[in-house]
Design an enzyme around this catalytic site. Structure first.
Site: not given
Ligand code: C5P
Length: 233
Positions: A58, A60-63, A117, A190
């Site tokens: 993960d 998230k490449l962007h270039d 998010t 979250q």
């Molecule tokens: O600990 P938790 O279950 O919240 O971890 C979720 C994982 O998903 C983390 O590594 C977070 O960076 C990743 N993530 C996220 N929302 C996104 C993309 C990635 O929570 N939209």
């Protein structure tokens, strides 16, 4: 093909190795993000692949197109199972990635990250200058369309968006959904959380779960419970 991916958000190999001891010889699907990869480098990916785990890298490449193409080639060498790109890199960048994957490696799942998010309705207009008459949801759908057009396998999104994305882009367009919390678990940071059972009902292909498993007293037990709930076994 549906599976639970564990987010390995650890600061070092020492910590992540210690966590993996809870699972003995079980093969897992692990998400390695910037924190662990930038600390430990490609060697940690090689080591975990050797142990029989699948890897979602993960980063998230962007270039620019050429850089992303070459970076993809370097990462494919690690035999990873899933990789992702920022949809905001644009069509040519996404297409360069999918072409590189197709030319070199057929079985990897490639994903586009639509809108992070962590961004809300206000910040996409204020900071990203996305027109005010385009809602956050429509922006996500529009980026998902770009990802599909560039021939990537699917998107990282909220489980709450899966139904609409599948309706619009087809059942085979893969959705990988973080923000999952078992009913009994606290929300952490979250905001829009979904239980594994709800994610199954919405049609998520993969759920990404971090802290509910990594911070559990008995990670194996929580992992198994989440997996049962998600797979409906
Ligand atoms: O600990 P938790 O279950 O919240 O971890 C979720 C994982 O998903 C983390 O590594 C977070 O960076 C990743 N993530 C996220 N929302 C996104 C993309 C990635 O929570 N939209």
């Amino acid at each position: 093909m549906k599976d639970v991916i564990i987010a390995m958000d650890f600061p070092s190999r020492e910590k992540s190795d210690e966590f993996l001891k809870n699972f003995k010889d079980q093969s897992l699907f692990l998400k390695i993000g910037m924190e662990l990869f930038y600390k430990e480098g490609p060697e940690i990916v090689r080591a975990y692949k050797k142990m029989g785990h699948k890897i979602f890298l993960d980063l998230k490449l962007h270039d620019i197109e050429n850089t992303v193409r070459k970076a993809t080639l370097s990462l494919l060498d690690l035999d990873i199972d899933m990789i992702n790109y920022h949809a905001q890199g644009g069509y040519n960048m996404l297409k360069a990635a999918s072409e590189e994957i197709e030319n070199n490696h057929k079985n990897i799942i490639s994903l586009g990250v639509t809108i992070l998010t962590s961004l809300d309705e206000e910040s996409i207009h204020r900071d990203l200058k996305i027109e005010r008459d385009l809602s956050l949801k429509d922006t996500v759908l529009s980026y998902a369309g770009l990802v599909k057009k560039a021939h990537l396998s699917g998107v990282v999104c909220s489980a709450l968006e899966v139904k609409e994305i599948k309706e619009k882009f087809g059942e085979n367009f893969i959705t990988v959904t973080p923000g999952i919390r078992p009913k009994s678990f606290q929300k952490d940071d979250q905001k829009r959380v979904v239980t594994p059972e709800m994610a199954r009902e919405f049609g998520s292909d993969f759920i990404v779960v971090g802290r509910p498993i990594t911070k559990a007293e008995n990670p194996l037990e929580v992992y198994r419970e989440i997996k049962r709930e998600f797979l409906g076994e």
